[in-house]
Motif scaffolding. Structure first.
Motif, PDB file in Angstrom:
ATOM      1  N   ILE A  39      -8.150   0.952   0.759  1.00  0.00           N
ATOM      2  CA  ILE A  39      -8.049   2.257   0.089  1.00  0.00           C
ATOM      3  C   ILE A  39      -6.622   2.786   0.225  1.00  0.00           C
ATOM      4  CG2 ILE A  39      -8.766   4.691   0.207  1.00  0.00           C
ATOM      5  CD1 ILE A  39     -11.572   3.586   1.109  1.00  0.00           C
ATOM      6  N   ILE A  40      -6.071   2.714   1.423  1.00  0.00           N
ATOM      7  CA  ILE A  40      -4.715   3.205   1.676  1.00  0.00           C
ATOM      8  C   ILE A  40      -3.707   2.459   0.808  1.00  0.00           C
ATOM      9  CG2 ILE A  40      -2.874   3.341   3.412  1.00  0.00           C
ATOM     10  CD1 ILE A  40      -5.262   3.684   5.499  1.00  0.00           C
ATOM     11  N   ILE A  41      -3.759   1.147   0.835  1.00  0.00           N
ATOM     12  CA  ILE A  41      -2.800   0.335   0.081  1.00  0.00           C
ATOM     13  C   ILE A  41      -2.899   0.614  -1.414  1.00  0.00           C
ATOM     14  CG2 ILE A  41      -2.222  -2.038  -0.593  1.00  0.00           C
ATOM     15  CD1 ILE A  41      -3.045  -2.807   2.365  1.00  0.00           C
ATOM     16  N   SER A  42      -4.104   0.618  -1.950  1.00  0.00           N
ATOM     17  CA  SER A  42      -4.250   0.825  -3.396  1.00  0.00           C
ATOM     18  C   SER A  42      -3.829   2.233  -3.807  1.00  0.00           C
ATOM     19  CB  SER A  42      -5.685   0.532  -3.855  1.00  0.00           C
ATOM     20  OG  SER A  42      -6.591   1.429  -3.273  1.00  0.00           O
ATOM     21  N   THR A  43      -4.137   3.235  -2.996  1.00  0.00           N
ATOM     22  CA  THR A  43      -3.748   4.612  -3.322  1.00  0.00           C
ATOM     23  C   THR A  43      -2.235   4.777  -3.273  1.00  0.00           C
ATOM     24  OG1 THR A  43      -5.851   5.454  -2.474  1.00  0.00           O
ATOM     25  CG2 THR A  43      -4.062   7.046  -2.727  1.00  0.00           C
ATOM     26  N   VAL A  44      -1.616   4.253  -2.236  1.00  0.00           N
ATOM     27  CA  VAL A  44      -0.157   4.371  -2.107  1.00  0.00           C
ATOM     28  C   VAL A  44       0.533   3.647  -3.260  1.00  0.00           C
ATOM     29  CG1 VAL A  44       1.840   3.675  -0.710  1.00  0.00           C
ATOM     30  CG2 VAL A  44      -0.127   4.780   0.376  1.00  0.00           C
ATOM     31  N   GLN A  45       0.114   2.438  -3.556  1.00  0.00           N
ATOM     32  CA  GLN A  45       0.750   1.684  -4.631  1.00  0.00           C
ATOM     33  C   GLN A  45       0.562   2.361  -5.986  1.00  0.00           C
ATOM     34  OE1 GLN A  45      -0.860  -2.269  -3.946  1.00  0.00           O
ATOM     35  NE2 GLN A  45       0.885  -2.825  -2.665  1.00  0.00           N
ATOM     36  N   ALA A  46      -0.599   2.926  -6.219  1.00  0.00           N
ATOM     37  CA  ALA A  46      -0.876   3.588  -7.507  1.00  0.00           C
ATOM     38  C   ALA A  46      -0.092   4.888  -7.662  1.00  0.00           C
ATOM     39  CB  ALA A  46      -2.374   3.866  -7.634  1.00  0.00           C
ATOM     40  N   ASN A  47       0.249   5.538  -6.556  1.00  0.00           N
ATOM     41  CA  ASN A  47       0.908   6.845  -6.623  1.00  0.00           C
ATOM     42  C   ASN A  47       2.395   6.807  -6.305  1.00  0.00           C
ATOM     43  OD1 ASN A  47      -1.203   9.124  -7.069  1.00  0.00           O
ATOM     44  ND2 ASN A  47      -2.198   7.615  -5.757  1.00  0.00           N
ATOM     45  N   SER A  48       2.966   5.622  -6.201  1.00  0.00           N
ATOM     46  CA  SER A  48       4.389   5.520  -5.855  1.00  0.00           C
ATOM     47  C   SER A  48       5.211   4.921  -6.989  1.00  0.00           C
ATOM     48  CB  SER A  48       4.566   4.678  -4.594  1.00  0.00           C
ATOM     49  OG  SER A  48       4.125   3.350  -4.825  1.00  0.00           O
ATOM     50  N   GLN A  49       4.713   5.066  -8.212  1.00  0.00           N
ATOM     51  CA  GLN A  49       5.422   4.477  -9.348  1.00  0.00           C
ATOM     52  C   GLN A  49       6.755   5.166  -9.618  1.00  0.00           C
ATOM     53  OE1 GLN A  49       4.195   1.638 -10.601  1.00  0.00           O
ATOM     54  NE2 GLN A  49       2.558   1.914  -9.105  1.00  0.00           N
ATOM     55  N   THR A  50       6.810   6.494  -9.449  1.00  0.00           N
ATOM     56  CA  THR A  50       8.038   7.234  -9.750  1.00  0.00           C
ATOM     57  C   THR A  50       8.759   7.729  -8.501  1.00  0.00           C
ATOM     58  OG1 THR A  50       6.782   9.274 -10.015  1.00  0.00           O
ATOM     59  CG2 THR A  50       7.197   7.981 -12.003  1.00  0.00           C
ATOM     60  N   GLU A  74      -8.147  -5.872  17.156  1.00  0.00           N
ATOM     61  CA  GLU A  74      -8.403  -6.369  15.795  1.00  0.00           C
ATOM     62  C   GLU A  74      -8.081  -5.295  14.755  1.00  0.00           C
ATOM     63  OE1 GLU A  74     -10.848  -8.478  18.748  1.00  0.00           O
ATOM     64  OE2 GLU A  74     -10.795  -6.370  18.222  1.00  0.00           O
ATOM     65  N   VAL A  75      -8.467  -4.066  15.037  1.00  0.00           N
ATOM     66  CA  VAL A  75      -8.180  -2.960  14.121  1.00  0.00           C
ATOM     67  C   VAL A  75      -6.686  -2.663  14.112  1.00  0.00           C
ATOM     68  CG1 VAL A  75      -8.583  -0.506  13.689  1.00  0.00           C
ATOM     69  CG2 VAL A  75     -10.505  -2.007  14.246  1.00  0.00           C
ATOM     70  N   ASN A  76      -6.027  -2.723  15.269  1.00  0.00           N
ATOM     71  CA  ASN A  76      -4.573  -2.540  15.317  1.00  0.00           C
ATOM     72  C   ASN A  76      -3.867  -3.521  14.393  1.00  0.00           C
ATOM     73  OD1 ASN A  76      -4.659  -0.465  17.161  1.00  0.00           O
ATOM     74  ND2 ASN A  76      -4.189  -1.755  18.919  1.00  0.00           N
ATOM     75  N   SER A  77      -4.293  -4.755  14.406  1.00  0.00           N
ATOM     76  CA  SER A  77      -3.688  -5.782  13.564  1.00  0.00           C
ATOM     77  C   SER A  77      -3.845  -5.441  12.074  1.00  0.00           C
ATOM     78  CB  SER A  77      -4.329  -7.140  13.867  1.00  0.00           C
ATOM     79  OG  SER A  77      -3.799  -8.124  13.031  1.00  0.00           O
ATOM     80  N   ILE A  78      -4.999  -4.932  11.705  1.00  0.00           N
ATOM     81  CA  ILE A  78      -5.241  -4.524  10.313  1.00  0.00           C
ATOM     82  C   ILE A  78      -4.324  -3.371   9.934  1.00  0.00           C
ATOM     83  CG2 ILE A  78      -6.969  -3.479   8.763  1.00  0.00           C
ATOM     84  CD1 ILE A  78      -9.067  -5.179  10.448  1.00  0.00           C
ATOM     85  N   TRP A  79      -4.177  -2.368  10.834  1.00  0.00           N
ATOM     86  CA  TRP A  79      -3.278  -1.235  10.569  1.00  0.00           C
ATOM     87  C   TRP A  79      -1.835  -1.708  10.434  1.00  0.00           C
ATOM     88  CZ3 TRP A  79      -6.290   1.681   8.482  1.00  0.00           C
ATOM     89  CH2 TRP A  79      -7.324   2.404   9.063  1.00  0.00           C
ATOM     90  N   GLU A  80      -1.413  -2.617  11.311  1.00  0.00           N
ATOM     91  CA  GLU A  80      -0.043  -3.125  11.239  1.00  0.00           C
ATOM     92  C   GLU A  80       0.223  -3.797   9.893  1.00  0.00           C
ATOM     93  OE1 GLU A  80       0.722  -5.594  14.667  1.00  0.00           O
ATOM     94  OE2 GLU A  80       0.235  -3.951  16.041  1.00  0.00           O
ATOM     95  N   ARG A  84       2.909  -2.584   6.962  1.00  0.00           N
ATOM     96  CA  ARG A  84       3.943  -3.448   6.394  1.00  0.00           C
ATOM     97  C   ARG A  84       3.845  -3.481   4.866  1.00  0.00           C
ATOM     98  NH1 ARG A  84       2.044  -6.930  10.465  1.00  0.00           N
ATOM     99  NH2 ARG A  84       3.346  -6.798  12.309  1.00  0.00           N
ATOM    100  N   THR A  85       2.631  -3.478   4.350  1.00  0.00           N
ATOM    101  CA  THR A  85       2.413  -3.553   2.905  1.00  0.00           C
ATOM    102  C   THR A  85       2.865  -2.288   2.205  1.00  0.00           C
ATOM    103  OG1 THR A  85       0.534  -5.038   3.251  1.00  0.00           O
ATOM    104  CG2 THR A  85       0.665  -3.932   1.115  1.00  0.00           C
ATOM    105  N   VAL A  86       2.573  -1.120   2.772  1.00  0.00           N
ATOM    106  CA  VAL A  86       2.917   0.139   2.097  1.00  0.00           C
ATOM    107  C   VAL A  86       4.343   0.606   2.386  1.00  0.00           C
ATOM    108  CG1 VAL A  86       0.510   0.903   2.006  1.00  0.00           C
ATOM    109  CG2 VAL A  86       1.981   1.701   3.878  1.00  0.00           C
TER     110      VAL A  86
END
Length: 151
Positions: A39-50, A74-80, A84-86
């Motif tokens: 959810i975080i990745i898709s929202t950030v990518q969709a709202n960072s076009q401009t 395990e959750v820390n690794s997912i957050w990391e 990095r992606t966003v």
């Protein structure tokens, strides 16, 4: 399998301030953290076009018996990985913590993700002061989702 995050992870994209905020209300399983990260990745990518997005992470409610609850490795690794992606799409990240132990964990995650230059973690016994500091860091006056805690 569908993951229901309704009571654990709540998010909001404020178009007027360009701040994506979310609250974690209790510890997440790795499956729930992955769904939240998506959810975080898709929202950030969709709202960072401009323009880049600012993030406001509210972990103040991650407590049990008055003590901070921290994420599993395990959750820390997912957050990391999510950070990095966003990172290329984000200008600032403010993280509200439930205590000093969580602040140390969140600082470590941001170091491991190499996002320290845009990330700041906040902890203060006075919730109002912590919010004011985080809002000032992000350059906002308020947030539609993140409000002072009710005692």
């Amino acid at each position: 399998m569908s993951i229901n995050l309704k009571d654990k992870f709540i998010s909001n994209m404020d178009q007027s301030t360009h701040v994506f905020s979310w609250q974690v209300h209790e510890n997440l399983t790795p499956e729930e953290a992955k769904a939240a990260a998506d959810i975080i990745i898709s929202t950030v990518q969709a709202n960072s076009q401009t323009t880049k997005v600012k993030l406001l992470v509210d972990n103040r409610f991650m407590e049990r018996n008055g003590r901070s609850v921290v994420f599993t490795p395990e959750v820390n690794s997912i957050w990391e990985n999510a950070q990095r992606t966003v990172f290329p799409h984000v200008s600032k990240i403010a993280v509200l913590c439930s205590g000093t132990l969580m602040k140390m964990q969140m600082d470590r995650i941001s170091r491991n993700s190499n996002i320290m230059e845009i990330n700041k973690c906040f902890w203060n016994d006075n919730d109002q002061i912590m919010l004011e500091e985080a809002f000032e860091f992000l350059g906002i006056q308020n947030n539609q989702l993140v409000k002072p805690k009710q005692d």
